[in-house]
Enzyme design. Structure first.
Site, PDB file in Angstrom:
ATOM      1  N   GLU A  46      24.183 -43.091  -3.590  1.00 53.77           N
ATOM      2  CA  GLU A  46      24.708 -43.198  -4.726  1.00 53.77           C
ATOM      3  C   GLU A  46      25.021 -41.678  -5.457  1.00 53.77           C
ATOM      4  O   GLU A  46      24.411 -41.435  -6.516  1.00 53.77           O
ATOM      5  CB  GLU A  46      23.906 -44.123  -5.709  1.00 53.77           C
ATOM      6  N   ASN A  97      25.237 -44.023   1.618  1.00 50.49           N
ATOM      7  CA  ASN A  97      25.443 -45.286   0.906  1.00 50.49           C
ATOM      8  C   ASN A  97      25.985 -45.389  -0.699  1.00 50.49           C
ATOM      9  O   ASN A  97      25.246 -44.364  -1.297  1.00 50.49           O
ATOM     10  CB  ASN A  97      24.088 -46.021   1.155  1.00 50.49           C
ATOM     11  N   HIS A 119      28.691 -55.224  -4.256  1.00 46.12           N
ATOM     12  CA  HIS A 119      28.025 -56.231  -5.154  1.00 46.12           C
ATOM     13  C   HIS A 119      29.240 -56.702  -6.154  1.00 46.12           C
ATOM     14  O   HIS A 119      29.967 -56.030  -6.696  1.00 46.12           O
ATOM     15  CB  HIS A 119      27.003 -55.527  -6.027  1.00 46.12           C
ATOM     16  N   GLU A 136      24.483 -54.135   1.034  1.00 49.59           N
ATOM     17  CA  GLU A 136      23.992 -55.072  -0.069  1.00 49.59           C
ATOM     18  C   GLU A 136      24.714 -55.893  -0.621  1.00 49.59           C
ATOM     19  O   GLU A 136      24.672 -56.264  -2.009  1.00 49.59           O
ATOM     20  CB  GLU A 136      23.714 -53.785  -1.174  1.00 49.59           C
ATOM     21  N   ASP A 146      26.343 -59.338  -2.380  1.00 46.61           N
ATOM     22  CA  ASP A 146      25.989 -60.286  -2.985  1.00 46.61           C
ATOM     23  C   ASP A 146      27.001 -60.698  -3.859  1.00 46.61           C
ATOM     24  O   ASP A 146      27.752 -59.526  -4.220  1.00 46.61           O
ATOM     25  CB  ASP A 146      24.485 -60.328  -3.850  1.00 46.61           C
TER      26      ASP A 146
END
Length: 451
Positions: free
Chosen positions: A158, A201, A237, A266, A268
């Site tokens: 990030e 990432n 996400h 990651e 979801d």
């Protein structure tokens, strides 16, 4: 655990890990009836984020072991967890996850080496020269401890701003070391473990936008100059305000065309029912359409422990029952069948014995506190119970009553000493005194298991 001890431990357990891998391979060959085996049939892994303090919960561990072929420590490898004070590394919780994964023949993703968040305060207070040394020492210390045991590392996490600027995010590393800190981190990481895949990432880079363009330009530059980068992670996400972008697959493909693997790291998706299932299908199909998309990781096993639990974003609900999204993912991966699980006859929710554990801090003072856990039987009487408690790393238990604890690292597994038999709906409790040792952080209580 020292590097030498970990090497010896890994050698001693190699046969066990190999046996687990052979078992998994045989299972995959017989039927693609779990997420991991179905993904393996497509040449991919299917992983999940794991929290060490939930591994003592029977349904959590059973679902993890049955369904997934890769794990990512959710917080246990971050800087505040592994080097809380300069030069002093603490690996207990991360070791627990790695050891569990190895015992099941699973791969491990390392998350994360350099990130602006979850930094201990001492890092931000350093000057530029000290910060550069500390960054490289941290990479070497963490990667050295797990050398040969981690499939892929999120080396830098990030580092770019949201919005339309495509600029780097303000952080101690960016502000004091400049743009070159990312390249330096990757070069240090390559030297620390040449066999590990090195990833960048980030989030909100899932479609073509200013942020993903900036990351793309960086990766293109790194590849052109021989900076060691092997993969790019897309956090993915999603919710109603940030849906799966229409150009998701095309975006993954353009990064793959640079000569790097892409990983969904990651995942979801908030929602429920058929709409959530359809969105999960889009993501899986996009990964399968890109040959260099090597795998997918959902950010948690069960909705109840998700960082977005109110949005119910995962594949298993709070009772570990498979959701429509699970069936959609399994189908998209080419799998079929019902492998069984906590929702099947004989498991909790179908007449099996259940209990709950609730925690209260009953007294508090400068150097310690008293805690009490109340165990309550479910709709049927029980003859025994087990509960797990995870203490913050610095804290220790100085006394205990009404229960029998077994300590493994900072995780206590508690069983009754005399108060195991409970009528339906009845309760009992156990308690303990904790020495804070400088930390007033809250402990975590796992789910109660009844028999």
């Amino acid at each position: 655990m020292s590097m030498t001890v970990r090497r010896l431990t890994r050698a001693a357990t190699a046969g066990l890990v190999a046996a687990a891998a052979l078992t998994a391979a045989a299972h995959s060959a017989e039927a693609a009836d779990t997420l991991g085996s179905a993904a393996a049939g497509q040449g991919r892994y299917f992983g999940t984020a794991v929290a060490a303090n939930h591994l003592g919960e029977a349904d959590y561990a059973a679902t993890l072991d049955r369904e997934f072929s890769s794990v990512t420590p959710e917080n246990e490898m971050k800087w505040d967890a592994t080097e809380p004070s300069r030069g002093t590394f603490t690996f207990g919780s991360a070791d627990r996850i790695v050891d569990h994964a190895q015992s099941q023949g699973m791969d491990v993703r390392g998350h994360t080496l350099v990130w602006h968040s979850q930094l201990p305060s001492w890092v931000s207070s350093l000057g530029a020269s000290d910060l550069r040394t500390a960054m490289n020492d941290h990479i070497n210390g963490l990667m050295g401890h797990y050398k040969g045991e981690i499939h892929s590392w999120d080396v830098v996490n990030e580092a770019f701003q949201d919005g339309g600027s495509g600029a780097r995010r303000s952080s101690p590393f960016q502000d004091k070391l400049g743009n070159g800190f990312i390249e330096e981190a990757f070069r240090t990481a390559r030297a620390a473990d040449p066999a590990a895949k090195l990833c960048y990432n980030d989030y909100n880079t899932d479609g073509v936008n200013a942020k993903s363009n900036a990351v793309y330009d960086m990766v293109e530059d790194f590849k052109s100059r021989g900076v060691p980068i092997d993969c790019v992670g897309f956090q993915s996400h999603f919710n109603s305000n940030s849906p799966v972008p229409s150009d998701y697959r095309q975006n993954l493909q353009r990064f793959a065309d640079l000569g790097v693997d892409v990983q969904i790291t990651e995942l979801d998706i908030e929602g429920s029912g058929s709409a959530q299932a359809a969105n999960y299908t889009k993501v899986v199909e996009a990964c399968l359409a890109v040959s260099r998309c090597t795998g997918m990781t959902v950010w948690g096993v069960t909705d109840k422990y998700s960082w977005r639990s109110s949005g119910t974003p995962l594949l298993f609900d709070g009772d570990y029952d498979e959701k429509p999204a699970y069936d959609a993912v399994l189908s998209a991966l080419g799998g079929s069948g019902d492998p069984g699980g906590p929702g099947d006859p004989g498991d909790p929710g179908d007449g099996a014995l259940t209990c709950t554990a609730t925690y209260t801090r009953t007294a508090d003072w400068n150097s310690g506190y008293n805690g009490q856990v109340t165990i309550t039987a479910g709709d049927e009487p029980i003859s025994s119970w087990t509960a797990t408690i995870t203490l913050p790393a610095q804290q220790s238990v100085s006394s205990f009553w009404n229960g029998t604890p077994t300590l493994s690292g900072n995780v206590m597994t508690v069983r009754p000493s005399w108060n195991g038999t409970l009528a339906a709906g009845a309760s009992t409790s156990f308690g303990f005194t904790v020495a804070k040792n400088g930390s007033d952080a809250a402990l975590a209580v796992g789910t109660c298991t009844a028999s």
